[in-house]
Design a protein around this motif. Structure first.
Motif, PDB file in Angstrom:
ATOM      1  N   LEU A 209     -17.580 -14.571 -14.522  1.00  0.00           N
ATOM      2  CA  LEU A 209     -16.818 -12.979 -14.668  1.00  0.00           C
ATOM      3  C   LEU A 209     -15.445 -13.577 -13.294  1.00  0.00           C
ATOM      4  CD1 LEU A 209     -19.887 -11.315 -13.799  1.00  0.00           C
ATOM      5  CD2 LEU A 209     -18.292 -10.576 -16.015  1.00  0.00           C
ATOM      6  N   LYS A 210     -15.470 -15.092 -13.118  1.00  0.00           N
ATOM      7  CA  LYS A 210     -14.336 -15.026 -11.731  1.00  0.00           C
ATOM      8  C   LYS A 210     -12.976 -15.176 -13.198  1.00  0.00           C
ATOM      9  CE  LYS A 210     -16.536 -17.139  -8.349  1.00  0.00           C
ATOM     10  NZ  LYS A 210     -16.342 -18.540  -7.543  1.00  0.00           N
ATOM     11  N   ASP A 211     -12.773 -15.369 -13.881  1.00  0.00           N
ATOM     12  CA  ASP A 211     -11.384 -15.672 -15.154  1.00  0.00           C
ATOM     13  C   ASP A 211     -11.104 -13.885 -15.111  1.00  0.00           C
ATOM     14  OD1 ASP A 211     -12.120 -18.155 -15.062  1.00  0.00           O
ATOM     15  OD2 ASP A 211     -13.287 -17.819 -16.907  1.00  0.00           O
ATOM     16  N   HIS A 212     -12.021 -12.781 -14.256  1.00  0.00           N
ATOM     17  CA  HIS A 212     -11.600 -11.645 -14.744  1.00  0.00           C
ATOM     18  C   HIS A 212     -11.070 -10.855 -13.934  1.00  0.00           C
ATOM     19  CE1 HIS A 212     -13.360 -11.914 -18.864  1.00  0.00           C
ATOM     20  NE2 HIS A 212     -14.191 -12.394 -19.180  1.00  0.00           N
ATOM     21  N   SER A 213     -11.452 -11.832 -12.751  1.00  0.00           N
ATOM     22  CA  SER A 213     -10.705 -10.787 -11.551  1.00  0.00           C
ATOM     23  C   SER A 213      -9.799 -10.948 -11.538  1.00  0.00           C
ATOM     24  CB  SER A 213     -11.968 -11.722 -10.286  1.00  0.00           C
ATOM     25  OG  SER A 213     -10.753 -12.811  -9.969  1.00  0.00           O
ATOM     26  N   MET A 214      -8.857  -9.980 -11.269  1.00  0.00           N
ATOM     27  CA  MET A 214      -7.468  -9.993 -10.574  1.00  0.00           C
ATOM     28  C   MET A 214      -6.764 -10.252  -8.553  1.00  0.00           C
ATOM     29  SD  MET A 214      -6.473  -5.950 -11.291  1.00  0.00           S
ATOM     30  CE  MET A 214      -4.779  -6.388 -11.368  1.00  0.00           C
ATOM     31  N   ASP A 215      -6.003 -10.461  -8.638  1.00  0.00           N
ATOM     32  CA  ASP A 215      -5.691 -11.406  -7.688  1.00  0.00           C
ATOM     33  C   ASP A 215      -4.828 -10.843  -5.962  1.00  0.00           C
ATOM     34  OD1 ASP A 215      -5.400 -14.029  -8.904  1.00  0.00           O
ATOM     35  OD2 ASP A 215      -2.840 -14.384  -9.309  1.00  0.00           O
ATOM     36  N   THR A 216      -5.463 -10.940  -5.322  1.00  0.00           N
ATOM     37  CA  THR A 216      -5.290  -9.727  -4.603  1.00  0.00           C
ATOM     38  C   THR A 216      -3.909  -9.337  -4.481  1.00  0.00           C
ATOM     39  OG1 THR A 216      -5.453 -11.187  -2.406  1.00  0.00           O
ATOM     40  CG2 THR A 216      -7.191 -10.127  -3.195  1.00  0.00           C
ATOM     41  N   ILE A 217      -3.099  -8.543  -4.254  1.00  0.00           N
ATOM     42  CA  ILE A 217      -1.913  -7.759  -3.994  1.00  0.00           C
ATOM     43  C   ILE A 217      -1.482  -7.554  -2.482  1.00  0.00           C
ATOM     44  CG2 ILE A 217      -0.390  -6.065  -5.516  1.00  0.00           C
ATOM     45  CD1 ILE A 217      -1.760  -6.506  -7.602  1.00  0.00           C
ATOM     46  N   LYS A 218      -0.846  -7.987  -2.037  1.00  0.00           N
ATOM     47  CA  LYS A 218      -0.174  -7.450  -0.676  1.00  0.00           C
ATOM     48  C   LYS A 218       0.783  -6.385  -0.552  1.00  0.00           C
ATOM     49  CE  LYS A 218      -0.105 -11.870   1.194  1.00  0.00           C
ATOM     50  NZ  LYS A 218       0.736 -12.765   1.876  1.00  0.00           N
ATOM     51  N   PRO A 219       0.499  -4.853   0.055  1.00  0.00           N
ATOM     52  CA  PRO A 219       1.625  -4.068  -0.415  1.00  0.00           C
ATOM     53  C   PRO A 219       2.720  -4.337   0.517  1.00  0.00           C
ATOM     54  CG  PRO A 219       0.621  -4.050   1.888  1.00  0.00           C
ATOM     55  CD  PRO A 219      -0.321  -4.777   1.046  1.00  0.00           C
ATOM     56  N   SER A 220       3.663  -3.604  -0.746  1.00  0.00           N
ATOM     57  CA  SER A 220       5.060  -3.628  -0.873  1.00  0.00           C
ATOM     58  C   SER A 220       5.484  -2.522   0.670  1.00  0.00           C
ATOM     59  CB  SER A 220       5.797  -3.296  -2.060  1.00  0.00           C
ATOM     60  OG  SER A 220       5.256  -1.895  -2.286  1.00  0.00           O
ATOM     61  N   ASP A 221       6.446  -3.030   0.322  1.00  0.00           N
ATOM     62  CA  ASP A 221       7.226  -2.842   1.623  1.00  0.00           C
ATOM     63  C   ASP A 221       7.674  -1.057   1.358  1.00  0.00           C
ATOM     64  OD1 ASP A 221       8.364  -2.228   4.719  1.00  0.00           O
ATOM     65  OD2 ASP A 221      10.730  -3.420   4.486  1.00  0.00           O
ATOM     66  N   VAL A 222       7.875  -0.264   2.436  1.00  0.00           N
ATOM     67  CA  VAL A 222       8.233   0.896   1.830  1.00  0.00           C
ATOM     68  C   VAL A 222       8.847   2.034   2.316  1.00  0.00           C
ATOM     69  CG1 VAL A 222       6.301   1.768   0.008  1.00  0.00           C
ATOM     70  CG2 VAL A 222       6.621   2.413   2.649  1.00  0.00           C
ATOM     71  N   THR A 223       9.279   1.141   3.855  1.00  0.00           N
ATOM     72  CA  THR A 223      11.032   1.653   4.751  1.00  0.00           C
ATOM     73  C   THR A 223      11.534   2.390   4.373  1.00  0.00           C
ATOM     74  OG1 THR A 223      11.385  -0.627   5.565  1.00  0.00           O
ATOM     75  CG2 THR A 223       9.690   0.010   6.953  1.00  0.00           C
ATOM     76  N   ASP A 224      12.416   1.193   3.282  1.00  0.00           N
ATOM     77  CA  ASP A 224      13.928   2.026   2.419  1.00  0.00           C
ATOM     78  C   ASP A 224      13.305   3.162   1.507  1.00  0.00           C
ATOM     79  OD1 ASP A 224      14.685  -0.751   4.020  1.00  0.00           O
ATOM     80  OD2 ASP A 224      14.324  -1.603   2.359  1.00  0.00           O
ATOM     81  N   ILE A 225      12.729   3.199   1.480  1.00  0.00           N
ATOM     82  CA  ILE A 225      12.086   4.131   0.343  1.00  0.00           C
ATOM     83  C   ILE A 225      12.384   5.669   1.509  1.00  0.00           C
ATOM     84  CG2 ILE A 225      10.939   5.467  -1.443  1.00  0.00           C
ATOM     85  CD1 ILE A 225       9.498   2.311  -2.374  1.00  0.00           C
ATOM     86  N   ILE A 226      11.427   5.536   2.085  1.00  0.00           N
ATOM     87  CA  ILE A 226      11.551   6.144   3.158  1.00  0.00           C
ATOM     88  C   ILE A 226      11.858   7.105   4.124  1.00  0.00           C
ATOM     89  CG2 ILE A 226      10.247   7.507   5.217  1.00  0.00           C
ATOM     90  CD1 ILE A 226       7.290   5.477   4.599  1.00  0.00           C
ATOM     91  N   LYS A 227      13.181   5.726   4.705  1.00  0.00           N
ATOM     92  CA  LYS A 227      14.505   6.077   5.288  1.00  0.00           C
ATOM     93  C   LYS A 227      15.887   6.865   4.527  1.00  0.00           C
ATOM     94  CE  LYS A 227      14.603   2.074   8.146  1.00  0.00           C
ATOM     95  NZ  LYS A 227      15.465   1.123   8.861  1.00  0.00           N
ATOM     96  N   ASP A 228      15.377   6.681   2.824  1.00  0.00           N
ATOM     97  CA  ASP A 228      16.546   7.444   1.977  1.00  0.00           C
ATOM     98  C   ASP A 228      16.338   8.913   2.091  1.00  0.00           C
ATOM     99  OD1 ASP A 228      17.543   4.943   1.899  1.00  0.00           O
ATOM    100  OD2 ASP A 228      16.587   4.537  -0.185  1.00  0.00           O
ATOM    101  N   GLN A 229      14.777   8.834   1.928  1.00  0.00           N
ATOM    102  CA  GLN A 229      14.067  10.634   2.365  1.00  0.00           C
ATOM    103  C   GLN A 229      14.164  11.192   3.182  1.00  0.00           C
ATOM    104  OE1 GLN A 229       9.931   9.648   1.045  1.00  0.00           O
ATOM    105  NE2 GLN A 229      10.281  10.177  -1.312  1.00  0.00           N
ATOM    106  N   ILE A 230      14.169  10.400   4.563  1.00  0.00           N
ATOM    107  CA  ILE A 230      14.760  11.144   5.911  1.00  0.00           C
ATOM    108  C   ILE A 230      16.311  11.846   5.619  1.00  0.00           C
ATOM    109  CG2 ILE A 230      14.266  10.873   8.167  1.00  0.00           C
ATOM    110  CD1 ILE A 230      12.648   8.950   7.691  1.00  0.00           C
TER     111      ILE A 230
END
Length: 160
Positions: free
Chosen positions: A62-83
Motif C-alpha cells: 500500500l505504500k506505493d499508493h500513498s502521496m508525498d507530503t506537500i508543504k503549504p504554499s506562501d499566500v502572503t503575496d495573494i493577501i497583499k494584492d487583495q488588501i
C-alpha cells in the motif's frame, strides 16, 4: 460367450459415453472459469486505486499508493494584492440622497392608514358642525339675532 463379449463391449461403450459427457460438461465449466478470471481482471482494472493523503500505510504493497507530503504554499503575496485592491478609493460624482436616506420606520403604516384617516376627518367635520347647530338650538337664540349681534359689533368697530 458371445453374451459375455457383448456385455463387455457395451460396458466399454457406456464408459466412453460417460467420459464424453464428462468432457462435454467439463469444457463449459473451464470456459466459465476463464470468463470469471477475465471479468475479475477487468474489474480490478476498473476499480480506482486507493490514494492515501494523510495516512501512512504500514504495508509495503500500500505504500506505493500513498502521496508525498506537500508543504503549504506562501499566500502572503495573494493577501497583499487583495488588501491593496480594497484600499483604492472609489469616487462617485453623483449621489442620489433619496436612495441613500433610509425611510422612516412607519412610512408603510402611514400609507396604509391614510385612506381611513381621510374618512375620519370628514366624519369629524360633520360631527363638529352638528354640535354647533345643537348648541345654537339649545340656547334658544335665533340664528338671525346671533348673526345681527355679531354684525352690530363689527359696525361699532368700523366707526372708530
Amino acid at each position: 460367450m458371445a453374451a459375455v463379449g457383448t456385455l463387455s463391449d457395451e460396458a466399454l461403450k457406456r464408459k466412453e459415453r460417460l467420459k464424453a459427457m464428462r468432457d462435454k460438461h467439463a469444457a463449459p465449466q473451464n470456459d466459465v472459469d476463464m470468463q470469471y478470471e477475465t471479468e475479475k481482471a477487468e474489474l480490478k482494472e476498473r476499480l480506482p486505486k486507493p490514494t492515501f493523503r494523510s495516512y501512512k500505510p504500514g504495508s509495503e504493497k500500500l505504500k506505493d499508493h500513498s502521496m508525498d507530503t506537500i508543504k503549504p504554499s506562501d499566500v502572503t503575496d495573494i493577501i497583499k494584492d487583495q488588501i491593496d485592491a480594497g484600499k483604492t478609493e472609489h469616487v462617485v460624482s453623483e449621489v442620489d440622497l433619496n436612495n441613500l436616506a433610509p425611510r422612516k420606520p412607519d412610512w408603510d403604516l402611514k400609507r396604509d392608514v391614510s385612506k381611513k384617516l381621510e374618512k375620519l376627518e370628514r366624519r369629524t367635520q360633520r360631527a363638529i358642525a352638528e354640535l354647533i347647530r345643537e348648541r345654537l338650538k339649545a340656547s334658544q337664540d335665533d340664528l338671525a339675532y346671533v348673526v345681527m349681534g355679531e354684525g352690530v359689533g363689527r359696525e361699532v368697530d368700523d366707526d372708530d
